[in-house]
Design a protein around this motif. Structure first.
Motif, mmCIF file in Angstrom:
data_model
loop_
_atom_site.group_PDB
_atom_site.id
_atom_site.type_symbol
_atom_site.label_atom_id
_atom_site.label_comp_id
_atom_site.label_asym_id
_atom_site.label_seq_id
_atom_site.Cartn_x
_atom_site.Cartn_y
_atom_site.Cartn_z
ATOM 1 N N ASP A 1 0.824 -1.209 0.000
ATOM 2 C CA ASP A 1 0.000 0.000 0.000
ATOM 3 C C ASP A 1 0.863 1.265 0.000
ATOM 4 O O ASP A 1 0.442 2.313 0.479
ATOM 5 N N GLN A 2 2.059 1.144 -0.572
ATOM 6 C CA GLN A 2 2.959 2.299 -0.581
ATOM 7 C C GLN A 2 2.407 3.425 -1.452
ATOM 8 O O GLN A 2 1.688 3.194 -2.420
ATOM 9 N N GLN A 3 2.778 4.636 -1.089
ATOM 10 C CA GLN A 3 2.352 5.790 -1.886
ATOM 11 C C GLN A 3 3.400 6.901 -1.810
ATOM 12 O O GLN A 3 4.063 7.070 -0.790
ATOM 13 N N TYR A 4 3.544 7.596 -2.894
ATOM 14 C CA TYR A 4 4.529 8.667 -3.007
ATOM 15 C C TYR A 4 3.899 9.824 -3.758
ATOM 16 O O TYR A 4 3.128 9.632 -4.690
ATOM 17 N N ARG A 5 4.226 10.997 -3.334
ATOM 18 C CA ARG A 5 3.749 12.182 -4.048
ATOM 19 C C ARG A 5 4.796 13.282 -3.912
ATOM 20 O O ARG A 5 5.366 13.484 -2.838
ATOM 21 N N TYR B 1 -0.147 5.751 -11.358
ATOM 22 C CA TYR B 1 0.909 6.752 -11.367
ATOM 23 C C TYR B 1 0.611 7.798 -12.428
ATOM 24 O O TYR B 1 -0.052 7.522 -13.436
ATOM 25 N N LYS C 1 -2.170 -0.086 -9.301
ATOM 26 C CA LYS C 1 -0.942 0.727 -9.277
ATOM 27 C C LYS C 1 -1.202 1.931 -10.169
ATOM 28 O O LYS C 1 -1.325 1.790 -11.388
ATOM 29 N N TYR D 1 3.006 11.419 -8.892
ATOM 30 C CA TYR D 1 2.578 10.551 -7.807
ATOM 31 C C TYR D 1 2.595 9.098 -8.228
ATOM 32 O O TYR D 1 2.524 8.765 -9.426
ATOM 33 N N TYR D 2 2.705 8.261 -7.233
ATOM 34 C CA TYR D 2 2.617 6.816 -7.435
ATOM 35 C C TYR D 2 1.869 6.270 -6.236
ATOM 36 O O TYR D 2 2.219 6.561 -5.095
ATOM 37 N N ASP D 3 0.820 5.506 -6.484
ATOM 38 C CA ASP D 3 -0.016 5.036 -5.384
ATOM 39 C C ASP D 3 -0.436 3.598 -5.658
ATOM 40 O O ASP D 3 -0.894 3.280 -6.756
ATOM 41 N N GLN D 4 -0.255 2.767 -4.662
ATOM 42 C CA GLN D 4 -0.714 1.386 -4.787
ATOM 43 C C GLN D 4 -1.892 1.171 -3.841
ATOM 44 O O GLN D 4 -1.807 1.508 -2.656
ATOM 45 N N LYS E 1 -6.822 6.160 0.869
ATOM 46 C CA LYS E 1 -6.590 5.919 -0.555
ATOM 47 C C LYS E 1 -7.594 6.626 -1.459
ATOM 48 O O LYS E 1 -7.374 6.761 -2.651
#
Lengths: 705, 307
Positions: free
Chosen positions: A91-95, A159, A157, A109-112, B177
């Motif tokens: 459930d990693q996420q980056y912005r 992005y 996933k 951004y990248y969001d799982q 989320k």
């Protein structure tokens, strides 16, 4: 994933404490670097269903380390913000976003998003989750110990990124793009034979790619806004059909059956929005949009039945789907005098189905796919008055007319009335009351249709009267105390309905409180209660000699009712105790959530007839269902935080979570209740018993700069 | 109808053109005392202002390029004359001293040109007496100057929605989320319930593109409104459904054979019924009719959504 690594690198850079300390040594005017890095070591013990516990998250059993970071670096001209969560987990996420103040901005951004449905499901098919499900010998084994285990889960996933340009103000330009890859295994189902026959649960593949790009350009300077946007999206499914060996067709076991899956499609929309300020604090707003969705698929030329492959004759082997929508909205808002607000609006929405109509001839019949479309016209007005003593009275009226290409109810007229009263006469509270009335009138044409249609009123369009009352009280009597109370009652009477939902009613009560006592203890809590009742009236019809008129009762043509009640409540109580302010804080929290549903069935038959019905033993008091999506969730948290410096903090804590689920549709679960007939099924355990109990011990270190 | 709409569309342009010639609002600097004077008495407020986006001189229309604190609070001379007690002589964003309309007007004097805020007048928030400072703090360096993160910020007022998203079937809102603003225009817009789309389905398809079709066999209520069957903020029933199959499906589909059969405790796994149980246990109707959102199967099996 590369984009995630890039974003993470950038975040680490801007959240680096070294960066901050450098700034501390040599401060410059307007230059700031702030952020925090958090590391949590955690031991998790899960007993029961790990998939439900981790439905949208990734708290792994055993020991784990969870890292999060957030950083902001700003100068007088430029800025960069970044955040990362659960690095390395599902459930990693980056912005990250940055730019030049008032000139341009960029973001990436990248969001799982994991969605776990069921862990350790079972199937006799090999390669569950593939697009070709087979098994070696007919019939498949019913010994589930020999079946294959797999998980039902879907991972998104996502992005993307975007650019916003403001440097040519009052002109602006935005562009953004994103891609979502969705993969996993999802429970689909198929009838082994039709009509009747067994049910087969199929672990179907999810291999979706959705791309989207948006362009927006416009002009915004008082008194005028104009904005034009274009959105384009494609959806690509790697599997257009799910091929499977069908255990219901023993004579044709080698044949492959097929279940169609969502088709590839594309969608585009052009939208203009505008607003113009007019004299007398009036504004004219407009939204004009057109869109088009397209799909295409090669249609299957046969289907599998007991006799083998049955050919289908098609007027065209390719289906081209095409849907066009038009949406126009105009609104005039005004506050011509200080004590009055007004709004009038008109909206038009048209869904025009221009897909292919294809004539199909199979063993059962010849037919053509109907095209469904609808048009909706909506017009309304709202008025609000600021009255003496800080009262605000509002009223609204909306009329909606729907024309749809449907045989039973092709037209609806909705008359919606709304009244609201707000009082803010005391400096420490605001009270709101609201009432809404919907009168929906349906142009019912089912009386000309066959079967039970003259008596069925489908609830999405049926004539109804709906009343909704709302009350809300916000109170803040002293600086450190806030509480809110809310109540809602909603009642829908489907007054013309004979077969279908006849009545729905629900009460909701909500309470929320927050109180800081002597700057040493912050108490907080909330309580929610809901009771919803649905009344349904239906008719059992004999398959071979149906008697449709509900006024007539025979032993196999009779009416029945189902009254469903759902009672839910939940609360949270907690306290943050500042043992030594800014040094030691103890947090204690308890949450509880419970829902209890039941369905009360009544056969409208006399006891003698009822007693004679198969299977024997049925009576009015033993057919009800007491556990209808019953569940409870219990949660405890104890955490103590020590803050040796303003920058550093560490916390140790324990959390307990217990979820218990009971439902009549899953109690006594059987993977193969029978292999033939309408009791028959080959199931996989999807959604079976999601109950779990979890203990979590954690140690968190956080550095803030 | 079409001619009327074309006329309306074309006629809106002259209105825009005429309107564009009208001048915007201007602010007077008369009676200001300067930011240094404010800072002398209110150092903490100054610090938080300095940490916020409002202090950035690179932004052409920011308060830093106007009258600093007095851009929002108004000229301070009268405040000074009255010795500053209790916000006298100046505008402060207090529930006691200013109503929502006055407070929002202060913010909109600059932000009404921000494209996404341009439709504030149309939104339910304004009508409900909500002002910008209910959600945003002027003196802060938080992202978008928000007072809290979503969804906690929205749940302060929307208690009922908070309760719904706690239910066993929910979108991953509390898991962080999905944000409220992924679906709603909090600053106002044209959509019903402030949704960020022209229809509920258009909104849902942004994340659920596989439901977009167009399908060979459509299920009309599905195509008209996802909310006919789904409760987007949360439900006691799986898949955010407003009721469980088979009851939900039977409310519309009552016909000879299994659609009208009462599925009771006798048809569950534990029940003693000798037939029709596979229409009740596990996922009910969806055990077989899994393509309920639309099918590409050309035969009667596609028509009944079992292929």
């Amino acid at each position: 994933m590369k984009i995630a690594i890039f974003i993470l690198t950038a975040i680490v850079f801007i959240s680096s404490p070294l960066c901050a300390s450098a700034e501390e040594k040599k401060p410059e005017e307007g230059k700031t670097a702030t952020g925090n890095v958090s590391v949590t070591g955690q031991y998790t013990d899960i007993d029961g269903n790990r998939a439900k516990f981790n439905e949208y998250r990734d708290n792994r059993e055993g020991i784990g380390a969870y890292i999060g970071a957030e950083g902001r670096y700003e100068t007088e001209e430029y800025y960069m913000h970044g955040e990362a969560g659960n690095i390395g987990y599902r459930d990693q996420q980056y912005r990250i976003e940055g730019g030049k103040w008032g000139r341009f901005g960029l973001d990436l951004y990248y969001d799982q998003i994991p969605h776990n449905f069921t862990e350790d499901a079972k199937t006799f098919y090999s390669k569950p989750g593939s697009n070709h499900l087979i098994y070696p010998t007919q019939p498949p084994s019913t010994n589930i110990n020999t079946w294959n285990s797999f998980d039902y889960d879907v991972m998104r996933k996502k992005y993307g990124g975007g650019i916003k340009m403001e440097m040519l103000k009052p002109f602006f330009f935005n562009v953004s793009a994103n891609r979502e890859n969705r993969t996993g295994t999802y429970p689909f189902g198929a009838a082994g034979t039709t009509p009747g026959g067994i049910a087969i649960e199929l672990p179907a593949p999810i291999d979706y790619t959705t791309d989207a790009v948006t362009f927006q350009a416009g002009y915004s300077k008082n008194p005028l806004l104009m904005s034009l946007s274009y959105f384009y999206s494609t959806f690509d499914n790697d599997n257009n059909n799910l091929y499977f060996r069908n255990p219901a067709n023993a004579a044709t076991a080698a044949l492959t059956d097929a279940l169609t899956l969502p088709p590839d499609n594309s969608y585009q929309k052009l939208d203009f929005k505008g607003a113009l300020k007019l004299p007398m604090r009036t504004k004219f707003n407009v939204d004009l949009g057109v869109s088009q969705a397209k799909s295409d698929a090669s249609l299957l030329a046969s289907y599998v039945a007991t006799g083998g492959a049955t050919p289908i004759t098609l007027s065209s082997s390719t289906f081209n789907g095409k849907m066009e929508t038009k949406s126009y909205a105009f609104s005039l808002t005004s506050t011509p005098v200080s004590f009055m607000d007004g709004k009038i609006f008109y909206k038009y929405y048209d869904r025009d189905n221009r897909s292919d109509q294809i004539t199909t001839t199979d063993a059962a019949a010849t037919f053509t796919n109907p095209l469904f479309g609808y048009k909706k016209n909506k017009v309304g007005a709202e008025l609000g008055f600021r009255l003496p003593s800080n009262f605000y009275l509002s009223g609204a009226y909306t009329y909606t007319h729907v024309n749809r290409e449907r045989e039973d109810i092709p037209k609806n007229d909705d008359y919606l009335y709304d009244l609201g009263l707000r009082w803010s006469g005391l400096s420490f509270m605001v009270a709101r009351l609201g009432y809404e009335r919907l009168n929906r009138r349906a142009d019912f044409e089912g009386q000309d249709l066959g079967g039970a249609e003259p008596w069925i009123r489908r609830f999405d369009a049926a004539t109804q009267t709906r009343d909704t009352f709302k009350a809300l009280l916000d109170v803040f009597p002293v600086e450190n105390l806030n509480f809110s109370l809310g109540y809602k009652y909603k009642h829908t009477d489907y007054e013309d309905t004979i077969l279908g939902f006849q009545d729905m009613a629900g009460h909701e009560f909500n309470f929320d409180v927050d109180y800081l006592l002597a700057k040493r203890i912050r108490f907080y809590g909330n309580f929610d209660f809901e009771r919803a009742v649905q009344q349904q009236f239906q008719r059992n019809l004999n398959l071979t000699t149906p008697v449709f008129d509900p006024a007539i009762t025979t032993s196999t043509n009779y009416n029945w009712t189902a009254d469903q009640t759902d009672k839910s409540y939940g609360f949270t109580v907690g306290a943050d105790i500042y043992i030594v302010p800014k040094k030691w804080t103890l947090k204690l929290q308890h949450s509880y959530l419970k829902s209890n549903g039941d369905s009360d069935y009544t056969y409208l038959l006399d006891p003698v007839t009822l007693a004679g019905m198969a299977p024997g033993g049925r009576a009015q008091n033993n057919i009800d269902i007491e556990n209808w999506d019953d569940y409870s969730l219990r949660y405890y948290l104890a955490k103590i935080t020590y803050q040796p410096t303003d920058a550093l903090s560490c916390a140790i804590g324990y959390a307990y979570e217990k979820y218990v689920y009971e439902d009549a549709q899953y109690d006594g679960y059987q993977y193969v209740p029978a292999t033939t007939g309408t009791n028959g099924a080959y199931l996989t355990g999807a959604y079976r018993d999601p109950s779990y109990e979890a203990h979590i011990v954690f140690l968190n270190l956080s550095y803030k700069y | 109808m079409r001619k009327f709409l074309v006329f309306l569309f074309l006629s809106s342009f002259p209105i825009f053109l005429v309107g564009s010639l009208m001048s915007g609002e201007t602010q007077s600097s008369e009676g200001t005392v300067g930011i240094a004077t404010c800072k002398a008495c209110h150092p903490k407020y100054y610090e938080s202002y300095a940490a916020s986006i409002h202090s950035k001189k690179a932004i052409p229309d920011s308060p830093a390029n106007k009258d600093g604190c007095e851009s929002c609070h108004g000229p301070g001379a009268a405040h000074l004359e009255k010795m500053g007690s209790g916000g006298a002589g100046i505008f402060i964003f207090s529930k006691k001293l200013a109503d929502a309309e006055q407070k929002s007007a202060r913010c909109l004097s600059c932000h009404s040109e921000t494209p996404r805020i341009n439709f504030w007048d149309m939104g339910r928030h304004r009508a409900a007496g909500i002002s910008c400072d209910n959600c945003h703090t002027v003196h802060s360096g938080t992202p978008k100057n928000l007072k809290a993160r979503q969804p906690d910020l929205c749940f302060i007022c929307h208690l009922s929605i908070r309760a719904q998203q706690n239910k066993q079937s929910h979108h991953p809102i509390k898991e962080g989320k999905v944000k409220c603003t992924d679906c709603h225009d909090s600053h106002g817009g044209f959509g019903t319930k402030m949704i960020a789309a022209n229809s509920a389905n258009e909104l849902c398809y942004k994340c659920h593109a596989e439901k977009r079709g167009p399908f060979f066999w459509e299920h009309p209520p599905v195509e008209e409104n996802c909310l006919t069957c789904h409760a987007p903020h949360g439900s006691n029933h799986s898949k955010l459904l407003i009721d469980k199959p088979p009851k939900l499906c039977q409310a519309c589909h009552d016909a000879a054979g299994h659609p009208g059969t009462p599925y009771t405790s006798f048809e569950t796994f534990r029940g003693s019924a000798t037939g029709s149980k596979n229409r009740m246990f596990a996922r009910g109707c969806l055990n077989c009719h899994s393509n309920i959102h639309g099918s590409m199967g050309p035969s009667t099996r596609g028509q009944t959504f079992v292929r």
